[in-house]
Enzyme design. Structure first.
Site, short mmCIF file in Angstrom:
data_model
loop_
_atom_site.label_atom_id
_atom_site.label_comp_id
_atom_site.label_asym_id
_atom_site.label_seq_id
_atom_site.Cartn_x
_atom_site.Cartn_y
_atom_site.Cartn_z
NE ARG A 176 -23.56 -45.70 17.99
CZ ARG A 176 -22.41 -45.03 17.95
NH1 ARG A 176 -21.86 -44.77 16.79
NH2 ARG A 176 -21.82 -44.64 19.05
CG HIS A 177 -27.63 -44.55 20.53
ND1 HIS A 177 -26.84 -43.44 20.34
CD2 HIS A 177 -26.84 -45.48 21.12
CE1 HIS A 177 -25.64 -43.66 20.81
NE2 HIS A 177 -25.59 -44.90 21.29
CG HIS B 166 -25.71 -49.26 23.20
ND1 HIS B 166 -25.73 -48.05 23.84
CD2 HIS B 166 -26.55 -50.08 23.90
CE1 HIS B 166 -26.53 -48.11 24.90
NE2 HIS B 166 -27.04 -49.34 24.96
#
Length: 623
Positions: free
Chosen positions: A364-365, A550
């Site tokens: 995930r970012h 995401h």
């Protein structure tokens, strides 16, 4: 003392009558402790001194399990000492530093002689006697040198004991089991399988070659005094996680646990529903009490850190390698011991299959600006004429140039300063882990492309590997604000902003194909199709494919590879809320079985607390 306890004590005393061992039980009984708790304290402390047992009893005065008749579990190990142990401990340190922790790091270097078994507290001295008798009977035949042969396979690295020597050691284990049965009424199962000293177990396949190189520096011909050691553990916490307390903590509520540095906490991962985020429920080894505690006051400990050493029996000293004749033990050239060859059972084909395994790391970012400063973040950092400025240190230093100006960042926010820091920390940890990133794919969202860029920079790969932008793994558009899909940066804009993106990659789903408020089934479909293309774009590529997306990507991009059905959208929504920045899922391809498997990520999680805004003007008198 109760009549039953007196009878038990009398039986133990009669059985040991005539021995020179001074009873440790009498002083504890004289202090007023009941016999059953005194014996329990002696067993828990290794039956060493009255003072240690007395301290244990005082610390456990509020232990709700103090009166429970639960015995300790015991096991017998053959442990190296001297120069060989020094070399093995050096291997332990270097293998953990270079290749991360594996199952072998949970326990000290040893050869297992029997499975764990129980022994009643009042019969512990009899168990010690069983060890002594078995040792005395074996001492004359115990080999002066224990020949060890290095063995390597896909998930195991260690030394196997030569068959003839193993027979003698196993005879000792059988004698101990027999004596323990007669003297202490224990059921002991001696080890009858191939005796081995494990160096690494259940490690990442890409670490095998490094581990083998480190293992070749450990010469089994080093002088060694082998010792049979009897250890115990608390059988209640065998499947618990063990935490070491780092900082002192005084409870703020009655259901919280007092923490003292050096104590160990047993945590059941399956019983944490009542704990808030950042807290766990655990049981103190020092006091036996149970309660809530802040997890960041602790660190993960090894399995054997809470074990108690009881008694040892030491066998003869191995001769120095220089005294070994030609053809004995290991071969020598010019007086120097030679590294032992890897056993033939580790075939070239299995080594190649391991090294050439493909893996996928879904990340995930990092923290995004609007996550901290809310939906109005853009108004907080822009001037009336549309220029960017930095109102808080957690805003990035600058924003990349966009053709339509700063307004397009509103629904495509960048990473915060902390998000950049998180991404760099993850990249640094991946570099230390030794994994080999061969390709990188990201969602077109700016925060994902930035995360990939900073990870690659820490891996020193920012110029070698181009970032492939795949719109097919963009967030479920139903979760996006507004009735249109957000305006995302084009490849030309990203390249102009110094992102090393691939201009040749043809995505599974081009950017214009993203539709606003799409159906859940359509979102899952594009994720599955995109992942299939990403893992098969270059079949000859091996190593790790990095996918930066995401929070939902950790589920929607992994389940298709694992062959699992999709989750209900409500369940997914709840799950995503719990995924932190830089949360990771790691999959490995098992070609032999034709499937992908979810395994431990190569790096640890990144945990930190919040830091609220501060207004210095509140300190001005009168405000």
């Amino acid at each position: 003392m109760a009549a039953g306890e007196t009878q038990i004590y009398a039986k133990v005393s009669n059985k040991l009558k005539g021995r020179s061992t001074t009873s440790l039980l009498d002083p504890l009984l004289g202090m007023g402790f009941p016999a059953h708790t005194a014996l329990k304290a002696l067993a828990a402390t290794g039956r060493k001194t009255v003072a240690e047992a007395s301290d244990w009893l005082h610390c456990h005065c509020n232990d709700p399990s103090l009166d429970d008749p639960i015995p300790q579990e015991y096991a017998l190990f053959l442990c190296p000492t001297g120069p060989l142990l020094d070399k093995l401990q050096e291997f332990w340190r270097e293998s953990r530093r270079q290749c991360a922790k594996n199952r072998a790091h949970e326990v000290f270097p040893h050869i297992t002689l029997c499975d764990f078994f129980t022994c009643e507290d009042q019969k512990l001295e009899c168990l010690y006697e069983a060890l002594k008798r078995a040792g005395d009977r074996t001492l004359g035949t115990f080999p002066s040198v224990v020949p060890l042969v290095l063995h390597s396979s896909v998930s195991y690295l260690g030394f196997f004991v030569n068959d003839s020597t193993a027979d003698i050691i196993q005879e000792f284990a059988v004698m101990f089991a027999t004596e323990a049965s007669i003297l202490a009424d224990c059921t002991v199962k001696p080890c009858t399988k191939q005796l081995h000293l494990t160096l690494a177990h259940k490690f990442y396949p890409h670490h095998q070659r490094t581990l083998e190189q480190l293992a070749r520096a450990v010469h089994p011909g080093h002088s060694c005094q082998w010792t049979a050691a009897l250890y115990s553990r608390d059988m209640r916490f065998v499947h618990y996680q063990t935490l070491r307390v780092l900082f002192q903590y005084k409870p703020q509520n009655t259901d919280e646990l007092t923490l003292s540095p050096g104590d160990y906490i047993f945590v059941d991962p399956t019983q944490q529903e009542e704990a808030s985020e950042g807290w766990v429920i655990g049981i103190s080894q020092q006091t036996g009490c149970r309660g809530f505690l802040p997890e960041n006051y602790t660190e993960r400990a090894s399995e054997c850190d809470t074990w108690v050493k009881h008694r040892t029996y030491t066998f003869g000293v191995a001769p120095d390698p220089s005294s070994v004749k030609d053809g004995e033990a290991s071969s020598r050239r010019n007086g120097e011991p030679q590294p032992l060859p890897v056993s033939q059972s580790s075939s070239l084909q299995s080594l190649q299959a391991t090294i050439l395994r493909k893996s996928v790391l879904v990340v995930r970012h990092g923290e995004r600006v609007d996550q901290i400063f809310g939906k109005s973040w853009l108004q907080q950092c822009s001037t009336p004429d549309g220029k960017y400025y930095r109102p808080d240190l957690n805003f990035p230093r600058s924003l990349p140039r966009r053709s339509r100006g700063i307004k397009d960042f509103e629904n495509d926010p960048p990473l915060s300063s902390c998000g950049i820091f998180q991404s760099r920390m993850a990249g640094e940890a991946l570099l230390d882990s030794g994994i080999r990133i061969t390709s990188v794919f990201t969602s077109p969202a700016l925060r994902c492309v930035q995360t990939a860029k900073h990870i690659l920079e820490e891996l020193k790969l920012e110029k070698k590997i181009k970032i492939r932008v795949e719109p097919g793994i963009f967030e479920w558009t139903k979760w996006e604000a507004g009735k249109t899909t957000p305006t995302l940066m084009t490849l030309e804009e990203l390249k102009g902003a110094n992102f090393n993106v691939s201009m040749d990659y043809r995505p599974a789903f081009p950017l214009p194909s993203l539709l606003p408020a799409e159906r859940y089934e359509d979102y899952l479909h594009r994720c599955a199709v995109s992942m299939e293309q990403m893992v098969s774009t270059r079949p000859q590529d091996v190593g790790v494919i990095l996918v930066v997306g995401h929070g939902s990507a950790l589920d929607s991009c992994t389940r298709p590879l694992l062959g699992l059905p999709p989750r209900d959208c409500t369940v997914l929504t709840q799950l995503v809320r719990k995924i932190p920045s830089l949360g990771m899922c790691f999959l490995e391809e098992n070609k032999e079985e034709g499937k992908w498997e979810l395994v431990n990520p190569p790096v640890k999680t990144l945990t930190h607390g919040s830091n609220s805004a501060f207004n210095w003007s509140n300190w001005i008198p009168g405000n």
